[in-house]
Scaffold this active site. Structure first.
Site, mmCIF file in Angstrom:
data_model
loop_
_atom_site.group_PDB
_atom_site.id
_atom_site.type_symbol
_atom_site.label_atom_id
_atom_site.label_comp_id
_atom_site.label_asym_id
_atom_site.label_seq_id
_atom_site.Cartn_x
_atom_site.Cartn_y
_atom_site.Cartn_z
ATOM 1 N N GLY A 95 0.848 -1.201 0.000
ATOM 2 C CA GLY A 95 0.000 0.000 0.000
ATOM 3 C C GLY A 95 0.876 1.240 0.000
ATOM 4 N N GLY A 97 2.716 3.719 1.385
ATOM 5 C CA GLY A 97 3.226 4.004 2.719
ATOM 6 C C GLY A 97 3.800 5.399 2.853
ATOM 7 N N ASP A 130 8.664 6.137 7.868
ATOM 8 C CA ASP A 130 8.315 7.501 8.279
ATOM 9 C C ASP A 130 7.443 8.216 7.258
ATOM 10 O OD1 ASP A 130 10.075 7.902 6.241
ATOM 11 O OD2 ASP A 130 11.580 8.987 7.415
ATOM 12 N N GLY A 131 7.166 7.572 6.136
ATOM 13 C CA GLY A 131 6.302 8.190 5.128
ATOM 14 C C GLY A 131 6.972 9.283 4.332
ATOM 15 N N ARG A 181 3.956 13.348 -8.675
ATOM 16 C CA ARG A 181 4.009 12.376 -9.768
ATOM 17 C C ARG A 181 2.697 12.391 -10.546
ATOM 18 N NH1 ARG A 181 6.235 6.482 -8.460
ATOM 19 N NH2 ARG A 181 4.349 6.150 -7.287
ATOM 20 N N ARG A 188 -1.645 -1.207 -10.047
ATOM 21 C CA ARG A 188 -0.477 -2.065 -10.232
ATOM 22 C C ARG A 188 -0.898 -3.530 -10.334
ATOM 23 N NH1 ARG A 188 3.400 1.118 -7.084
ATOM 24 N NH2 ARG A 188 2.365 3.064 -6.643
ATOM 25 N N ASP A 257 4.436 -4.966 -7.356
ATOM 26 C CA ASP A 257 3.800 -3.703 -6.945
ATOM 27 C C ASP A 257 4.378 -2.528 -7.716
ATOM 28 O OD1 ASP A 257 6.008 -4.688 -5.249
ATOM 29 O OD2 ASP A 257 6.013 -2.645 -4.484
ATOM 30 N N ASN A 258 5.448 -2.747 -8.459
ATOM 31 C CA ASN A 258 6.059 -1.662 -9.221
ATOM 32 C C ASN A 258 5.810 -1.800 -10.718
ATOM 33 O OD1 ASN A 258 7.034 -0.597 -6.851
ATOM 34 N ND2 ASN A 258 9.027 -1.585 -7.000
#
Ligand code: AMP
Ligand code: MG
Length: 492
Positions: A95, A97, A130-131, A181, A188, A257-258
């Site tokens: 997810g 993050g 830490d995002g 972005r 994905r 996921d990429n």
């Protein structure tokens, strides 16, 4: 701390947020985290213009608040997307993050683009992270994604990078940054794996229908739309990975996921362009087995598409054994699709306009020689069409001279004169790629000295990669031989 508020300045934002109309399984509403002191670093005015955004408003003093996540553009409905994925072969729940999707901007031409802030703070999917993101890796994504775009390869784009005025702690304290972005979507392979692992049959179908509507709308009307959707994704990915191979691009972290269902290159982490031709090229420090080496990319893309196929099985056919047979057929067909795209691209790189059965061995022996003599992939292809080829040391190698004769004889069997062959080759063999040593130099000037001029100059050279321009010569030269092996880091 600045307040989070909705700006009314007309920057041209035109949001229509369809993703948050999907079942709630697929996202969590999440505002970007506020940051101390946003600072402007780079803004992509040409991209803004092509999106129908008002670049003057976006270049105004307030815009860094927006690109840092302190202000929301009108119509934004921020959320973090849920997904899963196979990371280096192991299935994990993931997810967003450290990314927040602001929403989907519709351009004046009616095109829909995700606008996402990467490095925008913690989300329910952050796990121990830490995002946040550091300036170096966000600028790296900006540079490489823009280079890939100008090479003509489908990719997410970069609209802006701002600093947060806050440190992020990795091995040392680094300057925090947020990247904006722009993507056709962020759906994905891992989004489908998430639906298949944690969702109901209806939720999986809702995601598939949503994706088909968004990326393959012509398929909505066909009876076997899920099978055709799978085939269409295979085709786009076959084309994409062929273009990576043809340009020497190593993605570096092709986890499921990429991999975007839209067929765009996404998630620029430890990626880099190969200098010396070697199929075993790996840049990423974490890819110790070489799983995502340059030469493995097509096979690993097929592996990833097999995971997508598994997730889609319940939709392919009501009878599981028939669904499996259909899925297997689709996966097995991938390599032939890839090979067709790759061969067509290689023919163009060598100026071949007709098809002959021996072309594959002609290409293979050129690549073998390149590997044996440790030649620079980009430079040698470009040199082939140049009038100074005979001055190049490699030209004097007997093995190359022999190959050159075969190639010239082959060219004579097609009708185009040399000038046309040259034009075709020059349109397919870039002069300028983001060379690793130059990218590093630009990043260190930007991050350590706050000098963004080298970054601007490098980006300018990457905008016209197929044209030889005197002011771009310094960006086109291969690195000095014998330098240390280049290593990249995920930089999360
Ligand atoms: P990546 O390797 O960048 O594709 O990221 C893999 C996963 O780790 C994704 O779910 C990311 O959202 C998450 N992630 C990466 N960096 C961070 C971070 N600094 N904080 C929280 N999550 C992160
Ligand atoms: Mg990722």
């Amino acid at each position: 701390m600045p307040e989070l508020f909705t700006t009314t300045v007309s920057a041209g934002w035109n949001f229509d947020n369809s993703y948050c109309r999907l079942p709630e399984l697929f996202y969590k509403l999440q505002k970007p985290g506020l940051v101390q002191n946003p600072g402007r670093v780079i803004f992509n005015a040409r991209l803004a213009e092509s999106l129908g955004l008002n670049q003057e408003v976006l270049q105004s003093n307030q815009s860094e608040q927006l690109f840092a996540g302190n202000q929301l553009p009108q119509g934004a409905e921020p959320l973090a997307q849920a997904y899963a994925g196979h990371q280096f072969g192991h299935f994990t729940t993931l997810g967003d993050g450290r990314a927040v999707l602001l929403g989907e901007h519709i351009t004046p031409e009616g095109q829909r683009f995700d606008i996402q802030l990467k490095g925008a703070g913690r989300t329910p999917f952050s796990r121990g992270g830490d995002g946040r993101a550091a300036l170096g890796p966000m600028l790296r994504e900006y540079i490489i994604s823009e280079a890939i775009h100008h090479l003509g390869i489908p990719t997410t784009r970069s609209l802006a990078v701002v600093t947060t005025g806050e440190p992020v702690y990795r091995e040392t304290a680094l300057r925090g940054a947020v990247l904006t972005r722009v993507a056709a979507s962020h759906i994905r392979i891992g989004t489908f794996q998430y639906a298949s692992s944690f969702g109901s049959a209806q939720e999986l179908q809702a995601l598939a229908d949503y994706t088909i509507q968004r990326h393959y709308p012509a398929l909505m009307a066909v009876d076997d739309r899920y099978v055709q959707f799978l085939q269409a994704v295979m085709d786009r990915q076959a084309s994409l990975v062929a273009q990576w191979q043809l340009s020497g691009f190593v993605h570096g972290v092709m986890n499921t996921d990429n991999i975007a269902i839209s067929g765009e290159t996404i998630d620029y982490g430890p990626c880099a362009f190969m200098d010396t031709y070697d199929p075993a090229t790996v840049f990423s420090s974490i890819d110790r087995q070489g799983r995502y080496a340059y030469g493995n990319q097509p096979t690993l893309m097929q592996w990833n598409l097999a995971r997508l196929t598994e997730a889609l099985l319940p939709l392919l056919h009501a009878d599981p054994s028939q669904a499996l047979a259909m899925g297997q057929e689709a996966v097995q067909g991938f390599y032939a699709r890839y090979q067709r795209y790759w061969l067509a691209g290689m023919r163009s790189k060598l100026g071949l306009t007709t098809e002959e059965s021996e072309d594959e061995s002609l290409i293979a022996s050129f690549l073998d020689g390149m590997a044996k003599h440790q030649q620079d992939f980009t430079h040698i292809f470009r040199l082939l069409a140049s009038d100074t080829l005979h001055q190049a040391p490699y030209f004097k190698e007997p093995a190359f001279a022999e190959w050159y004769q075969q190639w010239q004889t082959r060219l004579q069997r097609q009708p185009q004169p040399w000038s046309e062959v040259q034009s075709l080759m020059n349109a397919h063999n870039p002069v300028v790629i983001p060379r690793n040593d130059r990218v590093e130099a630009v990043l260190s000037a930007a991050v350590e000295q706050q000098d963004f001029l080298p970054l601007q100059r490098l980006l300018a050279s990457l905008e016209s990669p197929y044209t030889e321009l005197p002011q771009h010569v310094e960006y086109s030269l291969p690195p000095n031989p014998g330098g240390p092996a280049y290593r990249t880091f995920c930089g999360t």
